[in-house]
Structure formats: structure tokens, C-alpha cells
Design an enzyme around this catalytic site. Structure first.
Site, mmCIF file in Angstrom:
data_model
loop_
_atom_site.group_PDB
_atom_site.id
_atom_site.type_symbol
_atom_site.label_atom_id
_atom_site.label_comp_id
_atom_site.label_asym_id
_atom_site.label_seq_id
_atom_site.Cartn_x
_atom_site.Cartn_y
_atom_site.Cartn_z
ATOM 1 N N ASP A 112 0.862 -1.181 0.000
ATOM 2 C CA ASP A 112 0.000 0.000 0.000
ATOM 3 C C ASP A 112 0.899 1.233 0.000
ATOM 4 O O ASP A 112 1.308 1.699 -1.058
ATOM 5 C CB ASP A 112 -0.927 -0.071 1.211
ATOM 6 N N PHE A 161 -9.921 -1.580 0.434
ATOM 7 C CA PHE A 161 -9.436 -2.557 1.402
ATOM 8 C C PHE A 161 -9.907 -3.938 0.981
ATOM 9 O O PHE A 161 -11.095 -4.158 0.773
ATOM 10 C CB PHE A 161 -9.912 -2.223 2.817
HETATM 11 P P1 IMP Z 1 2.144 -0.615 3.654
HETATM 12 O O1 IMP Z 1 3.267 -0.548 4.635
HETATM 13 O O2 IMP Z 1 1.258 0.620 3.709
HETATM 14 O O3 IMP Z 1 2.607 -0.903 2.241
HETATM 15 O O4 IMP Z 1 1.195 -1.791 4.130
HETATM 16 C C1 IMP Z 1 1.472 -3.103 3.873
HETATM 17 C C2 IMP Z 1 0.751 -4.053 4.811
HETATM 18 O O5 IMP Z 1 -0.492 -3.517 5.239
HETATM 19 C C3 IMP Z 1 0.421 -5.352 4.097
HETATM 20 O O6 IMP Z 1 1.447 -6.310 4.230
HETATM 21 C C4 IMP Z 1 -0.865 -5.776 4.775
HETATM 22 O O7 IMP Z 1 -0.598 -6.531 5.936
HETATM 23 C C5 IMP Z 1 -1.526 -4.466 5.173
HETATM 24 N N1 IMP Z 1 -2.530 -4.043 4.172
HETATM 25 C C6 IMP Z 1 -2.440 -3.014 3.285
HETATM 26 N N2 IMP Z 1 -3.535 -2.929 2.515
HETATM 27 C C7 IMP Z 1 -4.356 -3.936 2.906
HETATM 28 C C8 IMP Z 1 -5.661 -4.393 2.468
HETATM 29 O O8 IMP Z 1 -6.305 -3.859 1.537
HETATM 30 N N3 IMP Z 1 -6.165 -5.470 3.117
HETATM 31 C C9 IMP Z 1 -5.515 -6.115 4.127
HETATM 32 N N4 IMP Z 1 -4.304 -5.721 4.571
HETATM 33 C C10 IMP Z 1 -3.724 -4.639 3.970
#
Ligand code: IMP
Ligand code: MG
Length: 189
Positions: A112, A161
């Protein structure tokens, strides 16, 4: 796509839309595995799964690969039980093995903001692997801003999400064999 019929009502009633079916996921993983097999021909590969989200993906990816593979896992904190990033990355479980001189592919469920991955890759690089690449099953639009290059990608998803295939909301839905969005009511809102 609608939710398959063979789900319990408790799950079915909470699913809004299926974005990627079990078949879609399997097909894409087979393609990615083929590419990895070509890229690592004649070499051994260490897959590092980021828990908990990557546990389903790791098992399926590993079985599609014909390259000799070993696996290890890390656990980092990112999102508690909410759907918003905390901005804090903490290592909850480190690797069991020494990655020095090894070819490493980090396996992530979804990118994300890229915060989690960015931290993780810099941390792993400091341990001198022979090479390090990233496979993310899903990437959200913001992932394009990530400094860390993501060599292997499954699918791009809109900024929604999603749950299933390892991905959770409040620790539930990880066991769904497909990837879906939830109805607003499922968030308790
Ligand atoms: P980032 O650090 O913002 O890239 O977030 C990454 C982590 O957030 C992923 O490994 C997931 O565990 C969680 N995450 C991000 N988006 C989603 C989603 O749409 N559904 C479920 N978990 C998410
Ligand atoms: Mg999560």
C-alpha cells in the site's frame, strides 16, 4: 464476480465483490513462478515470506517453482486491527537463517504505502545477500511511489481494502481462497 456458493453464510453475507478468484490467483502465480524459474536458473532461491499475510501465497508460489527453494519468514507490525497504516514498522519475528550470499525474494501479500517493504528490504540488504528482489501479489496505486523496486507483481488493485488469500480484516478472512472486498457492515460501521 459474486462470492462462491460453498461459503458459510457468516462469510458470504460480508463479501461485497470478488476481485480475483482462486483460478485467477493460481494462473497468475504459475506465470510469476515461470518467470522466477527462468531468472534463477541453475541457482538456489530463498523465499522470505512476510507474516502473516504471505502464508497462503508462499505455499502456493513455492509449489509452482521448480527452482530449488528454501523458505524463511519474518513478522513485522504494520496495521493493528484497523484499516489505516500506523506508520510504525517493528520486527516481531526475525529470520532463522543467515542470508549472506543467498539469492533472496521477499514475498509480500500487498503493498500500500510501501512503508513496511521499504524498511524490510533495507534491513535485509544490510545482511549482504547475493541479490534481493521483491514479489508483491497485490499493489495499490500508492505503491508506485515506493523507492524499492518490485520486480515481480501479481495484480494491481484499486485503493480499496481487500481480504482473503492471506489478507485479513481484524485477523479474519485470511482463509478465503479468493480476494474480495467487504460490505461496509462487515467493518462494524
Ligand atoms: P504498507 O506498509 O502501507 O505498504 O502496508 C502493507 C501491509 O499492510 C500489508 O502487508 C498488509 O498486511 C496491510 N494491508 C495493506 N492494505 C491492505 C488491504 O487492503 N487489506 C488487508 N491488509 C492490507
Ligand atoms: Mg494485515
Amino acid at each position: 464476480m459474486n462470492a462462491p456458493d460453498d461459503l458459510t453464510p457468516a462469510l458470504r453475507d460480508n463479501i461485497e465483490q470478488v476481485l480475483f478468484s482462486a483460478d485467477d490467483l493460481d494462473e497468475r502465480l504459475a506465470e510469476v513462478a515461470k518467470q522466477m524459474d527462468a531468472d534463477y536458473a541453475g541457482q538456489e532461491l530463498l523465499l522470505v515470506g512476510v507474516l502473516k499475510g504471505a502464508f497462503v501465497l508462499m505455499a502456493d508460489l513455492a509449489r509452482h517453482l521448480t527452482t530449488p527453494v528454501s523458505v524463511d519468514f519474518m513478522a513485522v507490525s504494520s496495521y493493528g486491527s484497523s484499516t489505516k497504516t500506523s506508520g510504525v514498522v517493528r520486527i516481531l519475528k526475525d529470520l532463522d537463517t543467515d542470508i549472506e550470499g543467498k539469492h533472496v525474494v521477499v514475498v509480500e501479500d500487498i503493498i500500500d504505502s510501501g512503508l513496511t517493504l521499504d524498511y524490510l528490504v533495507r534491513y535485509l540488504r544490510s545482511r549482504n545477500p547475493a541479490s534481493i528482489e521483491v514479489f508483491a501479489l497485490l499493489t495499490k496505486p500508492a505503491a508506485h511511489r515506493v523507492e524499492v523496486p518490485v520486480k515481480y507483481r501479481g495484480f494491481e488493485v484499486p485503493d480499496l481494502f481487500v481480504v482473503g488469500y492471506g489478507l485479513d480484516f481484524a485477523e479474519l478472512y485470511r482463509n478465503l481462497p479468493f480476494i474480495a472486498t467487504l460490505k461496509p457492515a462487515a467493518y462494524g460501521g
